[in-house]
Design a protein around this motif. Structure first.
Motif, mmCIF file in Angstrom:
data_model
loop_
_atom_site.group_PDB
_atom_site.id
_atom_site.type_symbol
_atom_site.label_atom_id
_atom_site.label_comp_id
_atom_site.label_asym_id
_atom_site.label_seq_id
_atom_site.Cartn_x
_atom_site.Cartn_y
_atom_site.Cartn_z
ATOM 1 N N ARG A 80 16.057 10.273 38.450
ATOM 2 C CA ARG A 80 15.421 8.952 38.374
ATOM 3 C C ARG A 80 14.077 8.959 39.097
ATOM 4 N NH1 ARG A 80 20.548 6.904 39.802
ATOM 5 N NH2 ARG A 80 19.703 6.362 41.833
ATOM 6 N N ARG A 81 14.013 9.634 40.230
ATOM 7 C CA ARG A 81 12.765 9.709 41.003
ATOM 8 C C ARG A 81 11.685 10.457 40.218
ATOM 9 N NH1 ARG A 81 14.877 11.042 45.386
ATOM 10 N NH2 ARG A 81 14.817 13.291 45.125
ATOM 11 N N VAL A 82 12.038 11.561 39.586
ATOM 12 C CA VAL A 82 11.075 12.323 38.780
ATOM 13 C C VAL A 82 10.593 11.479 37.604
ATOM 14 C CG1 VAL A 82 10.817 14.316 37.244
ATOM 15 C CG2 VAL A 82 11.880 14.601 39.493
ATOM 16 N N ALA A 83 11.500 10.778 36.946
ATOM 17 C CA ALA A 83 11.114 9.919 35.821
ATOM 18 C C ALA A 83 10.168 8.823 36.301
ATOM 19 C CB ALA A 83 12.352 9.311 35.174
ATOM 20 N N MET A 84 10.450 8.263 37.467
ATOM 21 C CA MET A 84 9.586 7.212 37.998
ATOM 22 C C MET A 84 8.197 7.771 38.337
ATOM 23 S SD MET A 84 10.444 4.268 40.836
ATOM 24 C CE MET A 84 11.291 5.409 41.878
ATOM 25 N N GLN A 85 8.153 8.983 38.876
ATOM 26 C CA GLN A 85 6.854 9.616 39.172
ATOM 27 C C GLN A 85 6.074 9.858 37.887
ATOM 28 O OE1 GLN A 85 8.299 13.021 41.340
ATOM 29 N NE2 GLN A 85 7.907 12.056 43.332
ATOM 30 N N TRP A 86 6.763 10.325 36.853
ATOM 31 C CA TRP A 86 6.087 10.545 35.574
ATOM 32 C C TRP A 86 5.607 9.230 34.971
ATOM 33 C CZ3 TRP A 86 3.477 14.245 33.713
ATOM 34 C CH2 TRP A 86 3.789 15.555 34.031
ATOM 35 N N ALA A 87 6.417 8.191 35.085
ATOM 36 C CA ALA A 87 6.021 6.875 34.572
ATOM 37 C C ALA A 87 4.762 6.404 35.294
ATOM 38 C CB ALA A 87 7.156 5.869 34.749
ATOM 39 N N SER A 88 4.708 6.613 36.588
ATOM 40 C CA SER A 88 3.526 6.219 37.364
ATOM 41 C C SER A 88 2.297 7.010 36.930
ATOM 42 C CB SER A 88 3.810 6.432 38.853
ATOM 43 O OG SER A 88 2.690 6.102 39.622
ATOM 44 N N THR A 89 2.475 8.317 36.741
ATOM 45 C CA THR A 89 1.367 9.165 36.297
ATOM 46 C C THR A 89 0.881 8.739 34.915
ATOM 47 O OG1 THR A 89 2.116 11.045 37.613
ATOM 48 C CG2 THR A 89 0.675 11.540 35.742
ATOM 49 N N ILE A 90 1.807 8.487 34.014
ATOM 50 C CA ILE A 90 1.458 8.078 32.648
ATOM 51 C C ILE A 90 0.695 6.750 32.671
ATOM 52 C CG2 ILE A 90 2.472 7.254 30.470
ATOM 53 C CD1 ILE A 90 4.687 9.472 31.008
ATOM 54 N N ASN A 91 1.174 5.801 33.463
ATOM 55 C CA ASN A 91 0.509 4.499 33.542
ATOM 56 C C ASN A 91 -0.871 4.603 34.178
ATOM 57 O OD1 ASN A 91 2.519 3.035 32.229
ATOM 58 N ND2 ASN A 91 3.670 2.742 34.119
ATOM 59 N N ASP A 92 -1.001 5.423 35.221
ATOM 60 C CA ASP A 92 -2.322 5.637 35.843
ATOM 61 C C ASP A 92 -3.283 6.273 34.844
ATOM 62 O OD1 ASP A 92 -1.497 4.577 38.269
ATOM 63 O OD2 ASP A 92 -1.210 6.537 39.228
ATOM 64 N N ALA A 93 -2.787 7.287 34.135
ATOM 65 C CA ALA A 93 -3.618 7.971 33.144
ATOM 66 C C ALA A 93 -4.069 6.996 32.067
ATOM 67 C CB ALA A 93 -2.851 9.135 32.531
ATOM 68 N N TYR A 94 -3.163 6.187 31.587
ATOM 69 C CA TYR A 94 -3.482 5.219 30.535
ATOM 70 C C TYR A 94 -4.541 4.226 31.024
ATOM 71 C CZ TYR A 94 -2.908 1.492 27.097
ATOM 72 O OH TYR A 94 -3.140 0.546 26.148
ATOM 73 N N ARG A 95 -4.352 3.709 32.228
ATOM 74 C CA ARG A 95 -5.302 2.737 32.785
ATOM 75 C C ARG A 95 -6.698 3.347 32.893
ATOM 76 N NH1 ARG A 95 -7.273 2.610 37.488
ATOM 77 N NH2 ARG A 95 -5.682 3.948 38.390
ATOM 78 N N ILE A 96 -6.784 4.579 33.351
ATOM 79 C CA ILE A 96 -8.082 5.247 33.522
ATOM 80 C C ILE A 96 -8.718 5.565 32.180
ATOM 81 C CG2 ILE A 96 -9.138 7.427 34.275
ATOM 82 C CD1 ILE A 96 -7.325 7.155 36.804
#
Length: 177
Positions: A47-63
């Motif tokens: 769950r922690r790894v998935a949450m980290q990936w979700a955060s990375t994906i969202n940051d990437a999308y925003r940028i």
């Protein structure tokens, strides 16, 4: 994950020009793959790894979604530190234009002139379009990231001034009501 190439993550070419439909579709697909609901019964580490990936994906999308953030990201990936906190050097002509805009904004504020604010906003928006076009050319065609970084710093000022212009618009609108 911090060194992840956002363009590579989204399967897009590393350039300023961007297919926003492809970006949006890929974001939806990637976000769905790491959505917390999919990992509700998984172990804590998963769950922690998935949450980290979700955060990375969202940051990437925003940028990548924001043209100015995308330009800044490309310049920084090319090794150009924008030094936004301590580098205030700008083109002399741009500095003069910046002073003129500031004076016009102050005059519009003092006169409570809605038409003045609208004319100023129109002028600043046109300059933003010009800078965005110049940055696109500098990055994608000329690969001149150093000059693009200087233009991005100017663009950041323009965005700040547009925010102030919008605030004044709101203030004048509220005064009328």
């Amino acid at each position: 994950m911090a060194s992840e190439d956002y363009f590579q993550l989204f399967g897009l070419p590393s350039q300023f020009a961007l297919d926003s439909d492809a970006l949006d579709a890929t974001w939806r697909r990637l976000a769905a793959q790491v959505h917390p609901d999919r990992y509700a019964t998984a172990g804590a580490a998963e769950r922690r790894v998935a949450m980290q990936w979700a955060s990375t994906i969202n940051d990437a999308y925003r940028i990548l979604k924001s043209p100015i953030d995308r330009a800044r990201y490309l310049c920084e990936r090319a090794g150009c530190d924008l030094q936004t906190e301590n580098n205030t050097r700008m083109d002399g002509e741009f500095l003069m234009r910046q002073m003129e805009w500031r004076e016009q904004l102050d005059e519009a504020r003092q006169a409570a002139g809605t038409a003045q604010v609208e004319a100023l906003a129109h002028d600043i928006h046109a300059s933003r379009r010009d800078i965005e076009s110049a940055v696109a050319d500098l990055i994608d065609e000329q690969h001149d990231y150093q000059t693009a970084a200087a233009k991005v710093r100017e663009w950041m000022f323009i965005e700040k001034l547009l925010d102030e212009t919008q605030s004044l618009r709101n203030e004048l609108r509220d005064r009328r009501h």
